[in-house]
Design a protein around this motif. Structure first.
Motif, PDB file in Angstrom:
ATOM      1  N   ASP A 174       0.838  -1.200   0.000  1.00  0.00           N
ATOM      2  CA  ASP A 174       0.000   0.000   0.000  1.00  0.00           C
ATOM      3  C   ASP A 174       0.874   1.252   0.000  1.00  0.00           C
ATOM      4  OD1 ASP A 174      -2.557   1.469   0.363  1.00  0.00           O
ATOM      5  OD2 ASP A 174      -1.663   1.982   2.299  1.00  0.00           O
ATOM      6  N   ASN A 175       1.906   1.273   0.820  1.00  0.00           N
ATOM      7  CA  ASN A 175       2.798   2.431   0.882  1.00  0.00           C
ATOM      8  C   ASN A 175       3.522   2.660  -0.446  1.00  0.00           C
ATOM      9  OD1 ASN A 175       2.119   2.881   3.552  1.00  0.00           O
ATOM     10  ND2 ASN A 175       3.865   1.748   4.364  1.00  0.00           N
ATOM     11  N   LYS A 176       3.698   1.587  -1.222  1.00  0.00           N
ATOM     12  CA  LYS A 176       4.396   1.687  -2.501  1.00  0.00           C
ATOM     13  C   LYS A 176       3.459   2.097  -3.635  1.00  0.00           C
ATOM     14  CE  LYS A 176       6.715  -1.256  -5.926  1.00  0.00           C
ATOM     15  NZ  LYS A 176       7.156  -2.645  -6.225  1.00  0.00           N
ATOM     16  N   VAL A 177       2.282   1.474  -3.687  1.00  0.00           N
ATOM     17  CA  VAL A 177       1.381   1.652  -4.826  1.00  0.00           C
ATOM     18  C   VAL A 177       0.504   2.893  -4.698  1.00  0.00           C
ATOM     19  CG1 VAL A 177      -0.510   0.617  -6.125  1.00  0.00           C
ATOM     20  CG2 VAL A 177       1.373  -0.818  -5.299  1.00  0.00           C
ATOM     21  N   SER A 178      -0.067   3.123  -3.531  1.00  0.00           N
ATOM     22  CA  SER A 178      -1.031   4.218  -3.366  1.00  0.00           C
ATOM     23  C   SER A 178      -0.465   5.588  -3.742  1.00  0.00           C
ATOM     24  CB  SER A 178      -1.562   4.227  -1.932  1.00  0.00           C
ATOM     25  OG  SER A 178      -2.596   5.178  -1.784  1.00  0.00           O
ATOM     26  N   PRO A 179       0.750   5.965  -3.296  1.00  0.00           N
ATOM     27  CA  PRO A 179       1.288   7.276  -3.698  1.00  0.00           C
ATOM     28  C   PRO A 179       1.490   7.401  -5.211  1.00  0.00           C
ATOM     29  CG  PRO A 179       2.486   6.411  -1.801  1.00  0.00           C
ATOM     30  CD  PRO A 179       1.628   5.298  -2.319  1.00  0.00           C
ATOM     31  N   LYS A 180       1.846   6.302  -5.865  1.00  0.00           N
ATOM     32  CA  LYS A 180       2.046   6.338  -7.317  1.00  0.00           C
ATOM     33  C   LYS A 180       0.735   6.659  -8.042  1.00  0.00           C
ATOM     34  CE  LYS A 180       5.995   3.185  -7.596  1.00  0.00           C
ATOM     35  NZ  LYS A 180       6.492   1.894  -8.139  1.00  0.00           N
ATOM     36  N   ILE A 181      -0.368   6.095  -7.519  1.00  0.00           N
ATOM     37  CA  ILE A 181      -1.670   6.363  -8.137  1.00  0.00           C
ATOM     38  C   ILE A 181      -2.026   7.837  -8.021  1.00  0.00           C
ATOM     39  CG2 ILE A 181      -4.142   5.864  -8.026  1.00  0.00           C
ATOM     40  CD1 ILE A 181      -3.426   3.075  -6.983  1.00  0.00           C
ATOM     41  N   PHE A 182      -1.818   8.407  -6.823  1.00  0.00           N
ATOM     42  CA  PHE A 182      -2.167   9.812  -6.626  1.00  0.00           C
ATOM     43  C   PHE A 182      -1.282  10.722  -7.471  1.00  0.00           C
ATOM     44  CE2 PHE A 182      -1.931  13.891  -4.357  1.00  0.00           C
ATOM     45  CZ  PHE A 182      -3.277  14.223  -4.405  1.00  0.00           C
ATOM     46  N   MET A 183       0.011  10.418  -7.568  1.00  0.00           N
ATOM     47  CA  MET A 183       0.908  11.237  -8.387  1.00  0.00           C
ATOM     48  C   MET A 183       0.524  11.147  -9.863  1.00  0.00           C
ATOM     49  SD  MET A 183       2.658  12.889  -6.360  1.00  0.00           S
ATOM     50  CE  MET A 183       3.560  13.704  -7.688  1.00  0.00           C
ATOM     51  N   TYR A 184       0.063   9.970 -10.274  1.00  0.00           N
ATOM     52  CA  TYR A 184      -0.416   9.814 -11.651  1.00  0.00           C
ATOM     53  C   TYR A 184      -1.606  10.744 -11.899  1.00  0.00           C
ATOM     54  CZ  TYR A 184      -3.305   7.769 -15.346  1.00  0.00           C
ATOM     55  OH  TYR A 184      -4.105   7.584 -16.440  1.00  0.00           O
ATOM     56  N   PHE A 185      -2.505  10.821 -10.929  1.00  0.00           N
ATOM     57  CA  PHE A 185      -3.660  11.710 -11.048  1.00  0.00           C
ATOM     58  C   PHE A 185      -3.207  13.167 -11.175  1.00  0.00           C
ATOM     59  CE2 PHE A 185      -6.574  14.520  -8.616  1.00  0.00           C
ATOM     60  CZ  PHE A 185      -7.629  14.544  -9.518  1.00  0.00           C
ATOM     61  N   CYS A 186      -2.260  13.586 -10.321  1.00  0.00           N
ATOM     62  CA  CYS A 186      -1.784  14.974 -10.344  1.00  0.00           C
ATOM     63  C   CYS A 186      -1.057  15.293 -11.656  1.00  0.00           C
ATOM     64  CB  CYS A 186      -0.855  15.219  -9.158  1.00  0.00           C
ATOM     65  SG  CYS A 186      -1.671  15.140  -7.547  1.00  0.00           S
ATOM     66  N   ASP A 187      -0.324  14.301 -12.191  1.00  0.00           N
ATOM     67  CA  ASP A 187       0.406  14.530 -13.448  1.00  0.00           C
ATOM     68  C   ASP A 187      -0.526  14.531 -14.655  1.00  0.00           C
ATOM     69  OD1 ASP A 187       2.760  14.659 -12.035  1.00  0.00           O
ATOM     70  OD2 ASP A 187       3.301  12.559 -12.365  1.00  0.00           O
ATOM     71  N   THR A 188      -1.640  13.806 -14.552  1.00  0.00           N
ATOM     72  CA  THR A 188      -2.550  13.663 -15.691  1.00  0.00           C
ATOM     73  C   THR A 188      -3.509  14.839 -15.802  1.00  0.00           C
ATOM     74  OG1 THR A 188      -2.450  11.248 -15.454  1.00  0.00           O
ATOM     75  CG2 THR A 188      -4.265  12.144 -16.761  1.00  0.00           C
ATOM     76  N   PHE A 189      -3.927  15.383 -14.659  1.00  0.00           N
ATOM     77  CA  PHE A 189      -4.927  16.444 -14.670  1.00  0.00           C
ATOM     78  C   PHE A 189      -4.319  17.764 -14.191  1.00  0.00           C
ATOM     79  CE2 PHE A 189      -7.255  12.487 -14.415  1.00  0.00           C
ATOM     80  CZ  PHE A 189      -8.281  12.672 -15.320  1.00  0.00           C
ATOM     81  N   ASP A 190      -4.994  18.860 -14.525  1.00  0.00           N
ATOM     82  CA  ASP A 190      -4.460  20.164 -14.154  1.00  0.00           C
ATOM     83  C   ASP A 190      -4.778  20.493 -12.696  1.00  0.00           C
ATOM     84  OD1 ASP A 190      -7.158  20.878 -14.104  1.00  0.00           O
ATOM     85  OD2 ASP A 190      -7.110  21.765 -16.110  1.00  0.00           O
ATOM     86  N   LYS A 191      -4.264  21.627 -12.247  1.00  0.00           N
ATOM     87  CA  LYS A 191      -4.402  22.046 -10.856  1.00  0.00           C
ATOM     88  C   LYS A 191      -5.861  22.228 -10.467  1.00  0.00           C
ATOM     89  CE  LYS A 191      -3.057  25.778  -7.711  1.00  0.00           C
ATOM     90  NZ  LYS A 191      -2.339  27.084  -7.584  1.00  0.00           N
ATOM     91  N   GLU A 192      -6.675  22.757 -11.382  1.00  0.00           N
ATOM     92  CA  GLU A 192      -8.089  22.991 -11.082  1.00  0.00           C
ATOM     93  C   GLU A 192      -8.816  21.684 -10.778  1.00  0.00           C
ATOM     94  OE1 GLU A 192      -6.434  24.397 -13.492  1.00  0.00           O
ATOM     95  OE2 GLU A 192      -6.456  26.487 -12.806  1.00  0.00           O
ATOM     96  N   GLU A 193      -8.467  20.620 -11.516  1.00  0.00           N
ATOM     97  CA  GLU A 193      -9.116  19.324 -11.280  1.00  0.00           C
ATOM     98  C   GLU A 193      -8.721  18.759  -9.920  1.00  0.00           C
ATOM     99  OE1 GLU A 193     -11.718  16.341 -12.057  1.00  0.00           O
ATOM    100  OE2 GLU A 193     -11.261  17.890 -13.548  1.00  0.00           O
ATOM    101  N   VAL A 194      -7.454  18.943  -9.549  1.00  0.00           N
ATOM    102  CA  VAL A 194      -6.996  18.472  -8.231  1.00  0.00           C
ATOM    103  C   VAL A 194      -7.730  19.222  -7.126  1.00  0.00           C
ATOM    104  CG1 VAL A 194      -5.025  18.264  -6.671  1.00  0.00           C
ATOM    105  CG2 VAL A 194      -4.735  17.822  -9.120  1.00  0.00           C
TER     106      VAL A 194
END
Length: 497
Positions: free
Chosen positions: A54-74
Motif C-alpha cells: 500500500d505504501n508503494k502503490v497508493s502514492p504512485k496512483i495519486f501522483m499519476y492523477f496529479c500529473d494527468t490532470f491540471d491544478k483545477e481538477e486536483v
C-alpha cells in the motif's frame, strides 16, 4: 525472512512447547495458546507485507492523477472530498493538515474520485492507472489493487485493542466486525471512537488504507444508525459495496458535519428534572414575623426533617433568636429519574429579616410564590425577583473553579467510605431502573424490550460502546464518577459478548 520470523516467535515464548499451557486448559502449550500466538504473528507478518505494498502503490496512483490532470481538477477533487466543509472547522489544532492529506484525502481521491473529463466509463484514477501500468504489477500487487478498488469507506467503531497490534472494529453501517492489524492504531485508537475508514482484506488479513485521523465520540453511534436507515435501508445485510459507493458523499457529509458540531459546539439547552428550561431565579422577601414562626410554617416543605431539626441547625444571636438558616425544599419522587426517592425543589435561606428562595426555573419560581403566599400570607412582603441565565451561571462557576476544585478534593468519595457506598448503591438502583425505562436512543423503548429484536440489540450495542468509552475515561482519570457495570447490564439483557 522466515528464519527471522521463527526467531522472533521463539524469543517471545518463555514456556517450553511441551509444558502445560498457562491459560489453564490442561493442554500442552504447543497444542493451545502457542498456536494462537503463531497465528497472530503470521497475520502480523502478512499484514506488514500488505502495508508495504500500500505504501508503494497508493502514492504512485495519486501522483499519476496529479500529473494527468491540471491544478483545477486536483482542487475540485479536494473540495468534493470535504463536501464544502472548511478544514479548520473539522480539525483540531493538534491535527497536521499534511498528515490528514496523506491519511485520507489522497487515498480517497485515488480510489473514489471520478474526474470531470470525457472518460465514458467514469473510472477512478486508480482504475486508469491500472489500465496503463497494471501489467507491471506483481501478483500480490494486483490482488491488493483489486481489493482496494472494490472496498468502500464506512463508519467503524473501535471495540477492542490488543497488545499484538490488532484492533477489533464494528462496521456500524453493515453491522459486522473486522479485525485489522495496525501497529500504530492499536496504540492510539480509543475504545468507542468512530472512524471514517477504508479497509481491505486479503487472505483473512485486514488493514486500513485510508482513514480520517480524528474519530467521532461513541455518542454519535445512535445518529449514525438513523442516517444509515434513511439512506441505505434498515437491513445491514443488504448494504453492498456498490450502495456504499453511491452514498459515499452522504456518509462523508454526516461524518464531517458531526465532527464540526463536536469541535464547535453550541450552548446546550439545559433543563431541570421536571423538563423545564434551566434558569437561576432568586425570590427576595422581608419578614414581618419572627424567624422561628417562619421556620415553623416552612418546615412542611422538607418532609425529611422536623421543625426542631431545622432549629438545631440555625445560627442564633445572644437573645436566642434565629439569625441565619439554610435548608432545602424537598418533594417526594422525581419525574425524570424514577429511581430517585426525592427532588430538591428549591433552597430556602433566612438571613436576618430576609427570606430568600432559590429555584432553577421560571415555572418553579411561580409555584414557589404561590406556596409562600399559602404558608406565610402577610408574614412576609415580596421585594424582588432576580434572574441569572445559564451563560452567566457558567461564567461565575468558571471564575470560582479553583474553589470548586478545592471543595471537590475535600469531599472525594474515595476518601469517604460511607459516601462511596451511598454512591455505589445509588448507581446500582439507577441501572436496575434503567433496564425498564423508556430510552430515547432506543426509540423510546426500554432496554429489555429492545433486547428482543435485532435492531434493538444493535442500538443497545451503541449505548454499551458509549458506556465503555466513559469507563475508559474514568480509568484514565479524565472524569470522576462511578463506572457503568456493562457486564451486569449484558447479563440482565441476555446479551453476552
Amino acid at each position: 525472512m522466515q528464519r527471522n520470523f521463527s526467531v522472533e516467535v521463539k524469543a517471545m515464548s518463555k514456556l517450553g512447547r511441551n509444558e502445560s499451557c498457562p491459560c489453564g486448559s490442561g493442554k500442552k502449550y504447543k497444542k493451545c495458546c502457542l498456536l494462537t500466538e503463531l497465528d497472530s504473528q503470521t497475520h502480523s507478518f502478512t499484514a506488514v507485507k500488505l502495508r508495504e505494498i500500500d505504501n508503494k502503490v497508493s502514492p504512485k496512483i495519486f501522483m499519476y492523477f496529479c500529473d494527468t490532470f491540471d491544478k483545477e481538477e486536483v482542487e475540485e477533487a479536494i473540495e468534493e472530498f470535504y463536501c464544502d466543509y472548511d478544514f479548520d472547522d473539522i480539525a483540531s489544532d493538534s491535527i497536521d493538515p499534511e498528515h490528514v492529506f496523506s491519511c485520507i484525502v489522497a487515498p480517497w481521491i485515488s480510489f473514489h474520485y471520478i474526474p470531470y473529463d470525457d472518460n465514458e466509463e467514469d473510472e477512478t484514477p486508480a482504475q486508469r492507472f491500472y489500465k496503463k501500468y497494471g501489467r507491471n504489477f506483481t501478483p500480490m500487487e494486483k490482488r491488493y489493487f483489486n481489493a482496494a478498488n472494490k472496498s468502500q469507506y464506512s463508519l467503524y467503531q473501535v471495540k477492542q485493542t490488543t497488545q499484538n497490534h490488532t484492533v477489533r472494529l464494528q462496521d456500524l453501517l453493515r453491522n459486522s466486525e473486522v479485525i485489522i492489524y495496525d501497529r500504530a492504531g492499536a496504540e492510539s485508537l480509543s475504545i468507542g471512537s468512530i472512524l471514517y475508514a477504508k479497509i481491505i482484506t486479503l487472505d483473512g488479513n485486514s488493514i486500513m488504507i485510508g482513514h480520517y485521523p480524528m474519530g467521532l465520540p461513541a455518542a454519535c453511534a445512535a445518529n449514525i444508525l438513523e442516517m444509515r436507515d434513511h439512506y441505505l435501508g434498515n437491513d445491514p445485510q443488504a448494504i453492498t459495496d456498490e450502495l456504499l459507493f453511491e452514498y459515499d458523499m452522504e456518509i462523508r457529509d454526516f461524518f464531517f458535519g458531526s465532527m464540526e458540531k463536536g469541535l464547535n459546539p453550541t450552548m446546550p439547552k439545559l433543563q431541570n428534572t421536571d423538563g423545564e428550561d434551566y434558569i437561576d431565579v432568586s425570590l427576595y422577601y422581608t419578614m414581618s414575623s419572627s424567624a422561628q414562626i417562619i421556620i415553623k410554617q416552612l418546615s412542611v416543605l422538607n418532609y425529611e426533617v422536623t421543625e426542631d431539626d431545622l432549629l438545631n441547625d440555625a445560627i442564633l444571636n445572644e437573645k436566642g433568636e434565629v439569625t441565619e438558616l439554610e435548608f432545602p425544599w424537598i418533594v417526594k419522587g422525581n419525574k425524570k429519574h424514577k429511581a430517585w426517592d426525592n427532588t430538591i425543589y428549591a433552597h430556602i435561606k433566612i438571613d436576618g429579616d430576609k427570606l430568600i428562595i432559590n429555584v432553577n426555573s421560571l415555572e418553579r419560581a411561580e409555584k414557589a410564590k404561590d406556596k409562600i403566599i399559602e404558608l406565610l400570607d402577610d408574614m412576609v412582603t415580596f421585594e424582588k425577583e432576580a434572574k441569572q441565565s445559564i451563560e452567566d451561571s457558567l461564567g461565575k462557576a468558571q471564575s470560582n473553579s479553583s474553589e470548586k476544585d478545592r471543595i471537590s478534593s475535600i469531599i472525594d468519595p474515595k476518601e469517604h467510605p460511607e459516601l462511596q457506598a451511598m454512591l455505589e448503591d445509588m448507581m446500582k438502583n439507577h441501572w436496575e431502573s434503567w433496564l425498564d425505562e423508556q430510552i430515547p436512543a432506543l426509540d423510546n423503548k426500554t432496554p429489555r424490550e429492545s433486547a428482543k429484536s435485532a435492531s434493538g440489540k444493535e442500538k443497545l450495542e451503541t449505548l454499551f460502546a458509549q458506556f465503555q468509552e466513559s469507563n475508559q475515561r474514568i480509568d484514565q482519570g479524565s472524569i470522576s464518577q462511578p463506572k457503568v457495570d456493562i457486564a451486569y447490564l449484558r447479563r440482565e439483557l441476555n446479551m453476552h459478548e
